[in-house]
Design a protein around this motif. Sequence first.
Motif, PDB file in Angstrom:
ATOM      1  N   UNK A 185      -2.514 -52.785  86.395  1.00 56.49           N
ATOM      2  CA  UNK A 185      -2.873 -52.284  87.726  1.00 56.49           C
ATOM      3  C   UNK A 185      -1.589 -51.890  88.451  1.00 56.49           C
ATOM      4  N   UNK A 186      -1.642 -50.733  89.075  1.00 57.69           N
ATOM      5  CA  UNK A 186      -0.549 -50.230  89.898  1.00 57.69           C
ATOM      6  C   UNK A 186      -1.091 -49.936  91.293  1.00 57.69           C
ATOM      7  N   UNK A 187      -0.188 -49.751  92.225  1.00 56.97           N
ATOM      8  CA  UNK A 187      -0.589 -49.294  93.556  1.00 56.97           C
ATOM      9  C   UNK A 187       0.475 -48.355  94.107  1.00 56.97           C
ATOM     10  N   UNK A 188       0.021 -47.493  95.002  1.00 56.17           N
ATOM     11  CA  UNK A 188       0.944 -46.551  95.625  1.00 56.17           C
ATOM     12  C   UNK A 188       0.568 -46.388  97.084  1.00 56.17           C
ATOM     13  N   UNK A 189       1.503 -46.755  97.943  1.00 54.84           N
ATOM     14  CA  UNK A 189       1.327 -46.586  99.382  1.00 54.84           C
ATOM     15  C   UNK A 189       1.931 -45.245  99.789  1.00 54.84           C
ATOM     16  N   UNK A 190       1.501 -44.680 100.910  1.00 58.97           N
ATOM     17  CA  UNK A 190       2.038 -43.388 101.356  1.00 58.97           C
ATOM     18  C   UNK A 190       3.550 -43.423 101.477  1.00 58.97           C
TER      19      UNK A 190
END
Length: 126
Positions: A36-41
């Motif tokens: 799982x990865x995440x990307x914030x603005x």
Amino acid sequence: QVQLVESGGGLVQPGGSLRLSCAASGFTSDYYAMGWFRQAPGKEREGVSCISTSDGRTYYADSVKGRFTISRDNAKNTVYLQMNSLKPEDTAVYYCAKHQIYYCSNYRSPRNYDYWGQGTQVTVSS
């Protein structure tokens, strides 16, 4: 055709919980580690967690350790991310990804993954 479809995102208050799901098709997910990865603005994509298939070993970024739990149901070809005690800084688009091998080698690098889902938005706000 390999497909990864995430679900379970949404708006939650600080301290709340969400469970993300990633339904895999086109390959046998228990042959590969899943992450799982995440990307914030305005930020780079960040590796959050990974689960190996050989021994079920799990790995977590320091920022989520103790709050997030990754798991898999091989019978359903699905990987989950249980997120508890959510904070505003957890706000991001969350992606699941198929690792290229069966264990979580260098799991935080996106280059080690060859298929990605479309992402699901998680917003933590009061």
